[in-house]
Design an enzyme around this catalytic site. Structure first.
Site, PDB file in Angstrom:
ATOM      1  N   HIS A  22       2.639  -3.792  11.408  1.00 37.36           N
ATOM      2  CA  HIS A  22       3.755  -3.138  10.298  1.00 37.36           C
ATOM      3  C   HIS A  22       4.496  -2.163  10.432  1.00 37.36           C
ATOM      4  O   HIS A  22       5.174  -2.084  10.901  1.00 37.36           O
ATOM      5  CB  HIS A  22       2.991  -2.473   8.891  1.00 37.36           C
ATOM      6  CG  HIS A  22       1.867  -3.344   8.166  1.00 37.36           C
ATOM      7  ND1 HIS A  22       2.490  -4.723   8.269  1.00 37.36           N
ATOM      8  CD2 HIS A  22       0.130  -3.406   8.310  1.00 37.36           C
ATOM      9  CE1 HIS A  22       1.177  -5.286   7.034  1.00 37.36           C
ATOM     10  NE2 HIS A  22       0.366  -4.558   7.396  1.00 37.36           N
ATOM     11  N   PHE A  73       0.707  -1.188   0.183  1.00 38.97           N
ATOM     12  CA  PHE A  73       0.130  -0.138   0.021  1.00 38.97           C
ATOM     13  C   PHE A  73       1.532   1.343   0.129  1.00 38.97           C
ATOM     14  O   PHE A  73       0.469   2.254  -0.785  1.00 38.97           O
ATOM     15  CB  PHE A  73      -1.124   0.123   1.158  1.00 38.97           C
ATOM     16  CG  PHE A  73      -1.718   1.201   1.310  1.00 38.97           C
ATOM     17  CD1 PHE A  73      -1.311   2.097   1.990  1.00 38.97           C
ATOM     18  CD2 PHE A  73      -2.442   1.499   0.503  1.00 38.97           C
ATOM     19  CE1 PHE A  73      -2.533   3.682   1.830  1.00 38.97           C
ATOM     20  CE2 PHE A  73      -3.564   2.969   0.547  1.00 38.97           C
ATOM     21  CZ  PHE A  73      -3.031   3.895   0.947  1.00 38.97           C
ATOM     22  N   ASN A  74       1.850   1.354   0.757  1.00 40.41           N
ATOM     23  CA  ASN A  74       2.357   2.658   0.757  1.00 40.41           C
ATOM     24  C   ASN A  74       3.413   2.940  -0.023  1.00 40.41           C
ATOM     25  O   ASN A  74       3.504   3.896  -0.591  1.00 40.41           O
ATOM     26  CB  ASN A  74       3.291   2.189   2.167  1.00 40.41           C
ATOM     27  CG  ASN A  74       2.767   2.958   3.288  1.00 40.41           C
ATOM     28  OD1 ASN A  74       1.282   2.639   3.033  1.00 40.41           O
ATOM     29  ND2 ASN A  74       3.411   2.470   4.866  1.00 40.41           N
TER      30      ASN A  74
END
Ligand code: RIB
Ligand code: CA
Length: 308
Positions: free
Chosen positions: A240, A166-167
Site C-alpha cells: 500500500h 485502516f488509516n
C-alpha cells in the site's frame, strides 16, 4: 530538475518500511524529514521501527520525530494481526543507530516547512493524526505544503470494516480535518494499492538485488504475505504505502480524478468510510488515485531499492 522535498509521516508497518526505502532510494525525492504516528502499532514501536529501518538503509543526517500516540477522538485501534507485536515482525533488525528528535512531530514538521527551499510534499502513510494537528496548530503553514499524498481511504470497500480502510478508521476525525483543510490532497486508497500486489515474481526480482536493503524487503514481504494469506485469504500482499511514494516520484504512474471525499464520522457501521463523490454535486476537495501503471511501479521500486 531538483528533487522534490518530502516529509514521510509513517506508522511502520511493513509497507511503510518499504515505502521509506523506496523514497530514500529515489533521486527524484529529497527526504527532509521522517515523522511517526501511532497506527499499525503503538507510537513507541512505530518510532523504533522507523529508526531501525533507517539504520539498515544507512541514511545519514536524518532523525525521526515521534508524533501523536493516539487518535484525536476515538479509541485506539492497532494492526498487530497484520504487522505483529513489534509492528515489524519477521525480519531480524539491528538496534537503531538513528536519533529520535527532541521535538514532537508537529513541531518538527512546522520547522521543516518553514526552512524548506520550496513547498514540501507530505506523504502520510498512516492515520492522519499528526497532519491534522499540524494544520490546526499552524494554519499559516498550509502555503508551505505543496501537496499531501496520503495512502488511505478507498473508493470501494474497506479492509478493517466493510466500509473503512485502516488509516482512515484509526483516526476518522483527523482525516476529516485534512479533507476539509483546503490543501492540495491526493488520496491513494485501497482501490489503487490493490493493483500493487507483491507476487512471487516481484519478490524474486527484489531478491536478485545485492545488499542488505533488498534482503530486508524480501524478509518484510515474507511476513506480510503470510499475514495477508491468513487474514484476508489473499495469495500476496498489496504494498500500500509504496504507492503513495511512487505517486510523488513519478506522477505519471498513477491516474487520478477529481472528487469530493467526505469522511463518515457518525455511521454505526460506516464510521471512517471515505465517501467518494465523483458526480460533481459537491466541489472536488482532492484527487483520487484510480489506476496504477503496475510494471512501471515495480520498475521504480526495484530501481530505488537497488540504489541503497
Ligand atoms: O490499509 C493499509 C494501511 O494501513 C497501510 O498504510 C498499512 O501500513 C496500514 O497502516
Ligand atoms: Ca502505514
Amino acid at each position: 530538475m531538483s528533487p522534490t522535498p518530502v516529509i514521510l509521516d509513517m506508522d511502520p508497518g511493513h509497507d511503510d518500511a518499504i515505502a521509506m526505502l523506496v523514497a530514500l532510494g529515489s533521486p527524484a525525492l529529497e527526504v527532509v524529514g521522517i515523522t511517526t504516528v501511532a497506527g499499525n502499532q503503538t507510537l513507541a514501536r512505530t518510532t523504533r521501527n522507523a529508526c531501525r529501518v533507517l539504520t539498515v538503509a544507512g541514511a545519514r543526517g536524518l532523525e525521526v520525530a515521534a508524533g501523536a500516540d493516539r487518535p484525536l477522538v476515538r479509541d485506539q485501534v492497532l494492526a498487530a494481526d497484520i504487522h505483529g507485536e513489534s509492528g515489524l515482525d519477521g525480519p531480524i533488525l539491528p538496534d537503531p543507530r538513528v536519533a529520535v528528535a527532541e521535538e514532537p512531530a508537529v513541531l518538527h514538521m512546522a520547522r521543516l516547512l518553514r526552512a524548506a527551499r520550496a513547498p514540501v510534499t507530505l506523504i502520510p502513510t498512516g492515520p492522519l493524526t499528526n497532519v491534522a494537528l499540524l494544520l490546526r496548530l499552524f494554519p499559516e503553514l498550509a502555503g508551505r505544503i505543496r501537496e499531501i499524498v496520503w495512502m488511505g481511504g478507498s473508493t470501494r470497500e474497506g479492509n478493517v470494516t466493510p466500509a473503512a480502510e485502516f488509516n482512515a478508521f484509526a483516526d476518522p476525525e483527523a482525516a476529516h480535518v485534512v479533507f476539509t483543510a483546503g490543501v492540495a490532497l491526493r488520496m491513494v486508497g485501497l482501490n489503487l494499492t490493490h493493483q500493487a500486489v507483491a507476487t512471487p515474481d516481484v519478490v524474486e526480482r527484489i531478491a536478485a538485488l545485492p545488499g542488505p536493503v533488498p534482503r530486508l524487503v524480501v524478509d518484510l514481504l515474507e511476513f506480510f504475505t503470510a499475514s495477508y494469506r491468513r487474514v484476508f485469504a489473499m495469495p500476496a500482499p498489496p504494498v500500500h504505502d509504496a504507492c503513495a511514494v511512487a505517486a510523488v516520484i513519478d506522477p505519471g504512474l498513477v491516474t487520478s480524478v477529481p472528487a469530493h471525499v467526505a469522511v463518515e464520522l457518525g455511521g454505526r457501521h460506516t464510521y471512517g468510510a471515505t465517501v467518494v463523490d465523483r458526480g460533481g454535486a459537491r466541489p472536488a476537495n482532492c484527487q483520487v488515485a484510480v489506476e496504477l501503471d503496475r510494471s512501471g511501479f515495480w520498475d521504480l521500486v526495484t530501481a530505488a531499492l537497488a540504489r541503497l
